[in-house]
Design a protein around this motif. Structure first.
Motif, mmCIF file in Angstrom:
data_model
loop_
_atom_site.group_PDB
_atom_site.id
_atom_site.type_symbol
_atom_site.label_atom_id
_atom_site.label_comp_id
_atom_site.label_asym_id
_atom_site.label_seq_id
_atom_site.Cartn_x
_atom_site.Cartn_y
_atom_site.Cartn_z
ATOM 1 N N LYS A 1 -0.661 -1.583 14.013
ATOM 2 C CA LYS A 1 0.201 -0.534 12.853
ATOM 3 C C LYS A 1 1.328 -0.989 12.339
ATOM 4 N N VAL B 1 -11.817 3.184 4.482
ATOM 5 C CA VAL B 1 -9.900 2.391 3.325
ATOM 6 C C VAL B 1 -9.889 1.490 3.549
ATOM 7 N N TRP C 1 5.164 1.420 -1.251
ATOM 8 C CA TRP C 1 4.481 1.647 -0.087
ATOM 9 C C TRP C 1 3.644 0.893 0.792
ATOM 10 N N TRP C 2 3.526 0.308 -0.151
ATOM 11 C CA TRP C 2 1.815 -1.395 -0.346
ATOM 12 C C TRP C 2 2.638 -1.501 0.890
ATOM 13 N N GLN C 3 2.328 -2.996 1.238
ATOM 14 C CA GLN C 3 2.411 -4.237 1.861
ATOM 15 C C GLN C 3 1.081 -5.194 1.517
ATOM 16 N N GLN C 4 1.945 -6.097 0.365
ATOM 17 C CA GLN C 4 0.979 -6.994 0.490
ATOM 18 C C GLN C 4 1.385 -8.490 -1.018
ATOM 19 N N ALA D 1 -3.823 -8.087 1.703
ATOM 20 C CA ALA D 1 -3.250 -6.878 2.249
ATOM 21 C C ALA D 1 -2.665 -7.606 3.608
ATOM 22 N N ASP E 1 0.029 -3.811 6.573
ATOM 23 C CA ASP E 1 0.062 -3.018 5.777
ATOM 24 C C ASP E 1 -0.274 -1.459 5.958
ATOM 25 N N VAL E 2 -0.217 -0.352 5.680
ATOM 26 C CA VAL E 2 -0.939 0.802 6.459
ATOM 27 C C VAL E 2 -2.499 1.272 6.670
ATOM 28 N N THR E 3 -3.064 0.090 5.674
ATOM 29 C CA THR E 3 -4.241 0.489 5.193
ATOM 30 C C THR E 3 -5.255 -0.453 6.238
ATOM 31 N N THR F 1 7.219 1.054 9.620
ATOM 32 C CA THR F 1 7.911 1.238 8.561
ATOM 33 C C THR F 1 8.697 0.742 7.491
#
Lengths: 266, 181
Positions: free
Chosen positions: A171, A262, A107-110, A148, A152-154, A174
């Motif tokens: 953004k 965030v 769920w994270w892109q890092q 990050a 990433d969504v944040t 996905t």
């Protein structure tokens, strides 16, 4: 009574406390210990050597050629700017770092890179790769840093169309990390297929003018404002080496709301 | 047999080494992408597998405490600690611990793999709900993303379960048998 109870449960109570506080410590320090250990494991056997294969050598020489040309243009640009009376402070110092780890959760892109505070990296520095912007350093240990990715969504990065200067926000897509969407602030932005997207001059966490990607198609019917599909110029899925550039986040002259905070990871 | 030779203190200290060592190894495996270990770029949920192995046949309260601790460790490895892994992990721990009491789970590794599959799916669903509640993505994005992530990581995790979970489950079985004596 209490003593008996303590004799039966005391040890496990203490152990539970120790275990929980160790885990909480990890969480509060953002897993510095684990990441540092991981970096040590990966870096074991001295320094990581850059792969030298004919293909890569060829790529490197091409890269050098381009770098030379960019430097030349940079110089010309500087002189022209000086002529115009522009003041600019430029950080040209860059730290090369290998990519040693990927995201621990889908769920994270890092990514994790193999250079840290010992090499002079600080939180908030900008990470670029061949092709353009990759992301931003969010945490540093002595031998590694956590980055990050811009998809990433944040990380909602302020971007603009290089040609027409229309502003938007990026953004991550996905479905595929190589693609992203830009929602524009204007109702009818001047944007076409093939336009280059760069970081915006209004962005706080990123320097202005870094290449981000290219517009693939524009959806004018999307609400509330048009959305452009872009292909990111840095190959996020196949990154092996990145460049870390020193960057101080610009000061905000207003207080952030908690829900806006965030992206700053506080 | 070896049960007579190993004294309780020795087993207990080996047990701590096993717990911390396996947690460290699984945390580090999370950060790596070894070729052949990924589907669509996704990797198995190593810490979730550890938690399932931990929760099997354990008292509910210990399973939940384990879930919180492992959740904190997992959160520590992400760029943002919110959305957290803890809610999903607690649900998984409670389900695993209580299902065992109802004796649904057999000893063999096939049912363990099935359990890991279902639990990974549940944990990813809770993560998707968190993303929805926090407003990080749109509903349609989350729906697509959830299907891809949940299915691929559930399949991968259950494939790796026999190799990662089974030894841990066996080890803790062994420890429990010793403690009962």
């Amino acid at each position: 009574m209490f003593r008996r109870w303590w004799q039966r449960h005391g040890l496990s109570l203490v152990l539970v406390g120790v275990g929980l506080s160790a885990a909480l410590f990890l969480r509060q320090t953002q897993g510095v210990v684990i990441q540092e250990f991981f970096a040590l494991l990966v870096n074991m056997g001295g320094t990581i050597e850059e792969p030298v294969e004919p293909e890569i050598l060829l790529q490197n020489s091409k890269l050098w050629e381009l770098q030379n040309r960019v430097q030349e243009l940079d110089q010309q640009n500087k002189q022209l700017k000086e002529l115009l009376g522009y003041m600019e402070t430029q950080n040209v110092e860059a730290i090369a770092a290998p990519v040693i780890g990927r995201s621990a959760d889908s769920w994270w892109q890092q990514i994790t890179i193999g250079q840290g505070s010992n090499a002079g990296i600080e939180e908030g520095y900008i990470v670029t790769g061949i092709g353009g912007l990759v992301g931003r350093v969010t945490q540093v240990t002595p031998h590694s840093s956590r980055v990050a990715l811009l998809s990433d969504v944040t990380q909602q990065i302020g971007v603009m169309v290089s040609r027409s200067r229309y502003q938007g926000v990026l953004k991550g897509d996905t479905a595929d990390p190589q693609f992203a969407q830009v929602s524009f602030y204007e109702k009818v932005p001047d944007v076409e297929k093939g336009d280059m997207i760069t970081t915006s001059n209004l962005s706080v966490l990123y320097p202005q003018g870094l290449p981000v990607g290219k517009v693939l198609k524009v959806d004018y019917n999307a609400g509330p404002a048009p959305v452009a599909m872009i292909e990111l110029s840095a190959p996020l899925v196949a990154l092996e080496w990145v460049k870390v550039i020193a960057f101080e986040p610009k000061e905000l002259d207003f207080e952030l709301l908690p829900e806006q905070n965030v992206s700053q990871n506080r | 047999m070896s049960r007579k030779i190993a004294s309780p203190t020795v087993t207990r200290s080996i047990n701590y080494v096993v717990i911390f060592g396996s947690l460290l190894v699984f945390s580090i495996l999370l950060l790596t992408r070894i070729p052949g270990m990924t589907i669509l770029g996704f990797s198995p949920q190593w810490l979730l597998m550890w938690l399932i192995a931990w929760s099997i046949k354990r008292e509910l309260i210990y399973a939940v405490i384990g879930a919180i601790a492992v959740g904190w460790i997992h959160d520590s490895l992400m760029i943002t600690p919110i959305p957290s892994h803890i809610p999903g992990f607690i649900v998984v721990a409670v389900l695993t611990a209580s299902w065992r009491q109802q004796r649904y789970i057999q000893e063999d590794f096939i049912s363990l793999a099935l359990l890991v599959f279902i639990m990974t799916f549940a944990a990813e669903t809770i993560m998707a709900i968190q993303h929805l509640l926090l407003g990080l993505r749109s509903l349609s994005d989350i729906w697509l993303e959830h299907q891809r992530i949940a299915l691929s990581s559930a399949v991968l995790s259950s494939l790796w379960a026999p190799l990662s979970c089974t030894p841990l489950v066996r080890w803790w079985d062994h420890v429990r048998a010793l403690e009962k004596q």
